[in-house]
Write a protein that holds these residues in place. Sequence first.
Motif, PDB file in Angstrom:
ATOM      1  N   THR A  54       0.962  -1.242  -0.087  1.00 18.08           N
ATOM      2  CA  THR A  54      -0.049   0.016  -0.046  1.00 18.08           C
ATOM      3  C   THR A  54       0.760   1.179  -0.062  1.00 18.08           C
ATOM      4  OG1 THR A  54      -1.571  -1.096   1.347  1.00 18.08           O
ATOM      5  CG2 THR A  54      -1.991   1.282   1.086  1.00 18.08           C
ATOM      6  N   VAL A  55       0.525   2.446  -0.910  1.00 18.92           N
ATOM      7  CA  VAL A  55       1.228   3.580  -0.950  1.00 18.92           C
ATOM      8  C   VAL A  55       0.304   4.177  -0.091  1.00 18.92           C
ATOM      9  CG1 VAL A  55       2.127   5.357  -2.060  1.00 18.92           C
ATOM     10  CG2 VAL A  55       2.201   3.284  -3.055  1.00 18.92           C
ATOM     11  N   LEU A  56       1.169   5.007   1.108  1.00 17.23           N
ATOM     12  CA  LEU A  56       0.347   6.110   1.934  1.00 17.23           C
ATOM     13  C   LEU A  56       0.736   7.373   1.285  1.00 17.23           C
ATOM     14  CD1 LEU A  56       0.808   4.419   5.480  1.00 17.23           C
ATOM     15  CD2 LEU A  56      -1.093   4.283   3.766  1.00 17.23           C
ATOM     16  N   ALA A  57      -0.060   8.366   1.489  1.00 17.05           N
ATOM     17  CA  ALA A  57      -0.047   9.706   1.010  1.00 17.05           C
ATOM     18  C   ALA A  57       1.036  10.572   1.879  1.00 17.05           C
ATOM     19  CB  ALA A  57      -1.513  10.462   0.986  1.00 17.05           C
ATOM     20  N   SER A  58       1.229  10.183   2.789  1.00 14.30           N
ATOM     21  CA  SER A  58       2.115  10.933   3.640  1.00 14.30           C
ATOM     22  C   SER A  58       3.517  11.638   3.064  1.00 14.30           C
ATOM     23  CB  SER A  58       2.512  10.246   5.201  1.00 14.30           C
ATOM     24  OG  SER A  58       3.679  10.832   5.462  1.00 14.30           O
ATOM     25  N   PRO A  59       3.991  12.788   2.969  1.00 15.23           N
ATOM     26  CA  PRO A  59       5.024  13.320   2.466  1.00 15.23           C
ATOM     27  C   PRO A  59       6.411  12.747   3.462  1.00 15.23           C
ATOM     28  CG  PRO A  59       3.979  15.009   3.799  1.00 15.23           C
ATOM     29  CD  PRO A  59       3.084  13.767   3.806  1.00 15.23           C
ATOM     30  N   GLU A  60       6.245  12.263   4.495  1.00 12.16           N
ATOM     31  CA  GLU A  60       7.292  11.678   5.339  1.00 12.16           C
ATOM     32  C   GLU A  60       7.945  10.587   4.519  1.00 12.16           C
ATOM     33  OE1 GLU A  60       7.590   9.738   9.473  1.00 12.16           O
ATOM     34  OE2 GLU A  60       6.374  11.466   9.385  1.00 12.16           O
ATOM     35  N   ILE A  61       9.512  10.698   4.900  1.00 14.35           N
ATOM     36  CA  ILE A  61      10.398   9.599   4.253  1.00 14.35           C
ATOM     37  C   ILE A  61      10.164   8.532   5.079  1.00 14.35           C
ATOM     38  CG2 ILE A  61      12.590   8.933   3.608  1.00 14.35           C
ATOM     39  CD1 ILE A  61      13.155  11.913   3.030  1.00 14.35           C
ATOM     40  N   ASN A  62       9.344   7.656   4.896  1.00 16.77           N
ATOM     41  CA  ASN A  62       9.033   6.425   5.826  1.00 16.77           C
ATOM     42  C   ASN A  62       8.468   4.993   5.072  1.00 16.77           C
ATOM     43  OD1 ASN A  62       9.363   5.180   8.183  1.00 16.77           O
ATOM     44  ND2 ASN A  62       7.448   6.213   8.951  1.00 16.77           N
ATOM     45  N   ALA A  63       8.741   3.950   5.551  1.00 22.16           N
ATOM     46  CA  ALA A  63       7.777   2.798   5.220  1.00 22.16           C
ATOM     47  C   ALA A  63       7.952   1.708   6.364  1.00 22.16           C
ATOM     48  CB  ALA A  63       8.873   2.235   4.299  1.00 22.16           C
ATOM     49  N   GLN A  75       4.348   8.169   0.138  1.00 24.09           N
ATOM     50  CA  GLN A  75       4.621   8.715  -1.161  1.00 24.09           C
ATOM     51  C   GLN A  75       5.931   9.550  -1.130  1.00 24.09           C
ATOM     52  OE1 GLN A  75       2.810   8.387  -3.951  1.00 24.09           O
ATOM     53  NE2 GLN A  75       4.734   9.624  -4.886  1.00 24.09           N
ATOM     54  N   GLY A  76       6.073  10.112   0.110  1.00 23.02           N
ATOM     55  CA  GLY A  76       7.309  10.824   0.677  1.00 23.02           C
ATOM     56  C   GLY A  76       8.577   9.963   0.362  1.00 23.02           C
ATOM     57  N   LEU A  77       8.719   8.700   0.709  1.00 22.93           N
ATOM     58  CA  LEU A  77       9.795   7.823   0.222  1.00 22.93           C
ATOM     59  C   LEU A  77       9.825   7.698  -1.101  1.00 22.93           C
ATOM     60  CD1 LEU A  77      12.112   6.554   1.052  1.00 22.93           C
ATOM     61  CD2 LEU A  77      10.752   4.812   2.001  1.00 22.93           C
ATOM     62  N   LEU A  78       8.991   7.599  -2.175  1.00 18.41           N
ATOM     63  CA  LEU A  78       8.808   7.371  -3.223  1.00 18.41           C
ATOM     64  C   LEU A  78       9.475   8.464  -4.030  1.00 18.41           C
ATOM     65  CD1 LEU A  78       5.547   5.379  -3.927  1.00 18.41           C
ATOM     66  CD2 LEU A  78       7.768   4.392  -3.817  1.00 18.41           C
ATOM     67  N   ASN A  79       9.016   9.782  -3.597  1.00 21.84           N
ATOM     68  CA  ASN A  79       9.608  10.921  -4.297  1.00 21.84           C
ATOM     69  C   ASN A  79      10.931  11.013  -3.948  1.00 21.84           C
ATOM     70  OD1 ASN A  79       7.024  11.546  -4.831  1.00 21.84           O
ATOM     71  ND2 ASN A  79       6.769  12.793  -3.165  1.00 21.84           N
ATOM     72  N   ASP A 194      12.890  17.955  10.568  1.00 24.11           N
ATOM     73  CA  ASP A 194      13.664  16.854   9.838  1.00 24.11           C
ATOM     74  C   ASP A 194      13.126  15.828   9.318  1.00 24.11           C
ATOM     75  OD1 ASP A 194      15.533  15.511   8.352  1.00 24.11           O
ATOM     76  OD2 ASP A 194      17.160  16.563   9.201  1.00 24.11           O
ATOM     77  N   GLU A 195      12.440  15.498   8.391  1.00 23.53           N
ATOM     78  CA  GLU A 195      11.579  14.323   8.246  1.00 23.53           C
ATOM     79  C   GLU A 195      12.481  13.147   8.313  1.00 23.53           C
ATOM     80  OE1 GLU A 195      12.532  15.087   4.043  1.00 23.53           O
ATOM     81  OE2 GLU A 195      12.420  16.229   5.959  1.00 23.53           O
ATOM     82  N   ILE A 196      13.763  13.106   7.891  1.00 25.61           N
ATOM     83  CA  ILE A 196      14.499  11.980   7.879  1.00 25.61           C
ATOM     84  C   ILE A 196      15.105  11.576   8.984  1.00 25.61           C
ATOM     85  CG2 ILE A 196      16.833  12.989   7.275  1.00 25.61           C
ATOM     86  CD1 ILE A 196      16.672  10.389   5.106  1.00 25.61           C
TER      87      ILE A 196
END
Length: 226
Positions: A54-63, A75-79, A194-196
């Motif tokens: 599942t892809v979640l819409a969140s901009p945070e770099i996470n899985a 989505q943030g990680l995909l970006n 810092d999202e990361i």
Amino acid sequence: MSLAEEVRIGKDVNRQIVRQHKVATSSAATKRLRELAKPLLAHVEREGINYTFTVLASPEINAFSHLGGYVYVNQGLLNFAKNDAEVQFVIAHEIAHVELGHCRRGLTYTVRAGELTGGRGAELVQQAYHLISLGYSEDQEFDADEWAFRRMLKIGRTRDEALALPRHFVQHFADKTERRQSAEKNCPDAVIADEIEKHLRSHPPATERVRRLEKLLTVPNGETTK
Ligand SMILES: [Zn+2]
């Protein structure tokens, strides 16, 4: 915990996650995850786990992933990821947490306690949900990295491709630290989100993750029974 229990609880936890988080509407992104997962799934060992992506819409770099084979990528990680190999490492790392039973460990005791008192179900789902936010131990993270790295090589990725995502984290983290240091010099009270860092809070330092994986390269006959 039996497989049937794991699958049942996983299903409930998933229901809660998709209720509380925005699922990305792009079916292309979900399709991409499934395609990249396919060769990896040829090398899983646990039977009866039906992996769901599942892809979640969140901009945070996470899985993250949890009981029963549910894998979520923001989505943030995909970006953030530069290419398919980087996304594939993420997927492999999350599959590893399920394959290696990391997501079951914290719950096994709860299940036993539940059996004794007869109380199961909703509370257990809450507990599983909570455990996701707590993350895993450093050792479990390293093990998941190693599992992912070896499977990446197995499906024909080069070593550089298999290391691309952890290295990208190191690079990104270094850039951020540098930017923050210069911002702090100019404005000492600045609090820079810092999202990361948020993502890595539950993970060992990125440099250490890369160092360990690179060390594996020198291990002769790099196969493992794990
Ligand atoms: Zn992890």
